[in-house]
Design an enzyme around this catalytic site. Structure first.
Site: not given
Ligand code: ATP
Ligand code: LTN
Length: 336
Positions: A119, A201, A204
């Site tokens: 980040k 990964k 969102k």
């Molecule tokens: P951001 O992009 O804002 O960092 P994010 O998509 O990474 O958001 P988080 O809110 O950080 O999402 O994570 C919510 C949950 O989803 C966490 O438990 C995280 O481990 C899981 N998660 C996030 N991205 C993935 C992915 N690509 N595959 C599986 N699990 C995920």
């Protein structure tokens, strides 16, 4: 919660940031497990709006996103009658506990966090202290509720290890304060990758909208994104090295159909990627249909969402307060 007479149901806790519509990665990697665990565990789920502030947010968007996140969780089957469901900033004990834990967390430990490194690289103009101490707030979220298991995707595993280290350290210094939490990772789909760049990964907040399938995407959008997904030139549906794109689509297909990798290979033997992508797109669209339908209904009932927030905050605070006072006392803070 931890002091209740045995045998007690184990405690589950997890959170998600209101940084956009949830992706299929969030759903498969985390929320789907949250939903399933409601039957056998005492669950606490929350929207991590304080964590979202570690990256610059637009106030209006964050506010609307928080309410939307609540409706999305409920659409995914998180039921406020079965689980504690709340917004992190509504429970001030989280921020307070976070300070107490930061004073027991080392600079070196925080410097090793890969999410911090990623980040800081992505937001080089805003490497703030909150981004650095993010894991101490996450540890507070978890330890306040004496959670036994934390269902998360693979990317959060390191933060959970650090939470355990902090808990062990403080239990050693002050006596038994905290339950040691364990990560609860899904067998399949702990890391769903971006469709546009399968080395990353699925996230969102990815600025490329083709990389992620959002849980509210209509079927035709899902189909289009899957058809555009990066694969390779081999035209063979098989799981293997150097096939990140195909591996990812197979992982997604396995998660939404319950089939094994071997079964999927057999199903598409002799077929090209066109047929495979069509099947993946259709299966995902169908899988997300109930979520899409329920979301619209929840979002329209604002009064109900606000009531859920209010009741969730009061119930969560009652639990969090107990751990917080115990910790403050042990640390030598003068009690009022
Ligand atoms: P951001 O992009 O804002 O960092 P994010 O998509 O990474 O958001 P988080 O809110 O950080 O999402 O994570 C919510 C949950 O989803 C966490 O438990 C995280 O481990 C899981 N998660 C996030 N991205 C993935 C992915 N690509 N595959 C599986 N699990 C995920
Ligand atoms: N850091 C997590 C969200 C999160 C969380 C938590 C998850 C905040 N606090 C406590 C589990 C337990 C994320 O970004 N995925």
């Amino acid at each position: 919660m931890a002091e209740e007479a045995a045998p007690r149901k184990k405690i589950i806790l997890s959170g998600i940031q209101p940084t956009g519509v949830f992706t299929l990665g969030n759903y498969i990697g985390a929320i789907q497990n949250w939903e399933r665990m409601q039957r056998d565990y005492r669950c606490a789920y929350f929207i991590a709006d304080l964590h979202a502030l570690t990256v610059r947010q637009e106030a209006g968007k964050l506010r609307a996103g928080t309410l939307s996140a609540l409706a999305q969780l409920m659409a995914c089957g998180i039921d406020p009658k079965k689980s504690l469901l709340f917004v992190q900033s509504h429970v001030p004990e989280h921020a307070e506990m976070s300070w107490l834990l930061s004073c027991h967390t080392q600079f070196g430990e925080l410097s090793r966090m890969t999410q911090f490194k990623d980040k800081s690289a992505a937001h080089a103009d805003n490497i703030n202290a909150g981004l650095f101490t993010y894991p101490a707030l996450m540890a507070a979220d978890i330890l306040l509720y004496q959670a036994d298991y934390v269902p998360v995707g693979d990317d959060q595993r390191q933060h959970l290890e650090l939470t355990r280290d902090i808990a062990v350290r403080m239990n050693g210094l002050y006596g038994n304060l905290f339950t040691l939490p364990e990560a609860y990772l899904p067998k399949q789909g702990a890391r769903i990758r971006s469709l546009a760049d399968p080395t990353k990964k699925m996230s969102k907040s990815d600025p490329n909208p083709n990389g992620a399938i959002y849980i509210l995407d209509p079927p035709e959008v899902i189909l289009k994104k899957v058809k555009r997904a990066v694969t390779d030139s081999e035209a063979r549906v098989a799981y293997g090295e150097g096939k990140d794109g195909v591996n990812n689509l197979m992982t997604i297909y396995a998660a939404v159909t319950g089939r094994s990798m071997n079964e999927i290979e057999a199903e598409f033997a002799g077929h090209g990627y066109g047929d495979f992508k069509q099947a993946v797109g259709e299966a995902v669209a169908e899988y997300l249909r109930p979520v899409r339908e329920k979301y619209a209904a929840y979002l329209n009932d604002r009064a109900y969402l606000e009531e859920v927030c209010k009741e969730g905050a009061a119930a969560a605070s009652a639990v969090a307060r107990r751990t917080l006072s115990k910790v403050k006392k042990k640390l030598g803070l003068l009690m009022k």
